[in-house]
Write an enzyme that holds these catalytic residues in place. Structure first.
Site, PDB file in Angstrom:
ATOM      1  N   LYS A   1      42.444  68.982  58.325  1.00 20.72           N
ATOM      2  CA  LYS A   1      42.757  67.643  57.812  1.00 20.72           C
ATOM      3  C   LYS A   1      41.690  66.650  58.258  1.00 20.72           C
ATOM      4  CE  LYS A   1      46.589  64.310  57.888  1.00 20.72           C
ATOM      5  NZ  LYS A   1      47.964  64.080  58.408  1.00 20.72           N
TER       6      LYS A   1
ATOM      7  N   CYS B   1      48.372  65.810  53.505  1.00 21.34           N
ATOM      8  CA  CYS B   1      49.155  64.600  53.778  1.00 21.34           C
ATOM      9  C   CYS B   1      48.353  63.310  53.584  1.00 21.34           C
ATOM     10  CB  CYS B   1      49.777  64.699  55.158  1.00 21.34           C
ATOM     11  SG  CYS B   1      51.194  63.586  55.405  1.00 21.34           S
TER      12      CYS B   1
ATOM     13  N   GLU C   1      52.754  70.740  55.389  1.00 18.24           N
ATOM     14  CA  GLU C   1      52.023  70.380  56.600  1.00 18.24           C
ATOM     15  C   GLU C   1      52.901  70.693  57.806  1.00 18.24           C
ATOM     16  OE1 GLU C   1      49.703  66.491  58.464  1.00 18.24           O
ATOM     17  OE2 GLU C   1      51.491  66.175  57.243  1.00 18.24           O
TER      18      GLU C   1
END
Length: 286
Positions: free
Chosen positions: A114, A155, A42
């Site tokens: 995300k 994440c 990330e």
């Protein structure tokens, strides 16, 4: 099908040019070890918590250095290169935390924004509000590659099992969670979360991570990891600095794990009753 996969561990700074150079070097190392699918962490392009400074280096997708470099590198090395994410300027002025997957011809196969924003207050005084900077994604993504079906996450997404269950039900054999986990949360939960997502979905999990003390002052947990569908850790990096971890992936292991524990098939719809506390005699709530 069997193939080699690699997770690239980085300690990205605030300068995209330096980070791009580090990415190139590490990806070349992984390709030299035989990896044909390579994942970066990330925020590969920059780890920068200062919003004003971040704005100065932002580019749209067509102009972004990491995007261009990754495309060229995938074509040069004839690999599938998965940029775990980088910050991308959107047309409305907002920012996406966006992952990219490039094929051996250098073309973009897909991207993923995300979905879940890291809005938390930790007990060590750290406070994070990703939603103040980034626009959350709204779609899950599964992509067919020549050697496996790949599901995307980034994440904090790893804490939302419903995302990966949906991808597994869509046939994903590999689940991905490139990350920049904080040290505190990583020490507590990183390995158990990755292994849980692998076990409950009978899938490989590949997670390239940021690691160490960054130029902007934050500290990330590292421990880039590849986990098999039975929850076994196949490859693991340390907690600081750059690394390349590599493992042989055999998608037959996915079929075998799902045959042993067919929970994806055995899941059932159900109703949920929420019962309010009842006031017992004498005014005691039970």
């Amino acid at each position: 099908m069997s193939f080699k996969a690699a997770a690239i561990q980085m300690c990205s700074g605030v300068n995209p040019e330096k980070n791009a150079a580090a990415m190139v070097r590490l990806v070349r190392d992984a390709a030299g070890l035989g990896a044909i699918y390579i994942q970066t962490p990330e925020m590969t392009g920059a780890v920068q918590k200062d919003r004003k400074e971040l704005q100065t280096i932002l580019r749209d997708e067509d102009s972004d250095l990491i995007v261009r470099t990754a495309s060229e590198l995938a074509r040069e090395l004839s690999i599938h290169l998965h940029v775990g994410s980088t910050a991308i300027l959107l047309a409305d002025g907002k920012i996406a935390n966006r992952a990219f997957l490039f094929g051996p011809d250098g073309r973009k196969i897909t991207s993923y924004d995300k979905i879940h924003m890291f809005d938390v207050d930790l007990d060590n005084g750290e406070s994070w509000r990703e939603s103040a900077v980034y626009r959350p994604g709204t779609r899950a993504v599964v992509a067919d590659l020549p050697f496996a079906r790949l599901g995307f996450g980034v994440c904090y997404d790893v804490r939302f099992p419903q995302l990966f269950r949906a991808e597994a039900l869509a046939g994903a054999e590999i689940l991905t969670t490139p990350a920049a986990f904080t040290r505190q949360t990583g020490e507590a939960h990183w390995e158990v979360l990755l292994r849980a997502r692998a076990i409950e979905n009978g899938a490989f999990v590949i997670s390239a991570a940021q690691a160490g003390l960054h130029e902007d002052g934050r500290e990330t947990f590292g421990h880039s990891m590849i986990v098999d569908p039975w929850g076994k850790v196949l490859a693991l990096a340390g907690g600081a600095g750059e690394a390349v971890v590599i493992a042989d992936i055999d998608t037959a292991a996915v079929k075998a794990a799902r045959a042993k524990i067919p929970n994806l098939k055995n899941a059932r719809e159900f109703e949920l009753d929420v019962l309010s506390p009842m006031l017992a005699k004498g005014g005691v709530t039970v």
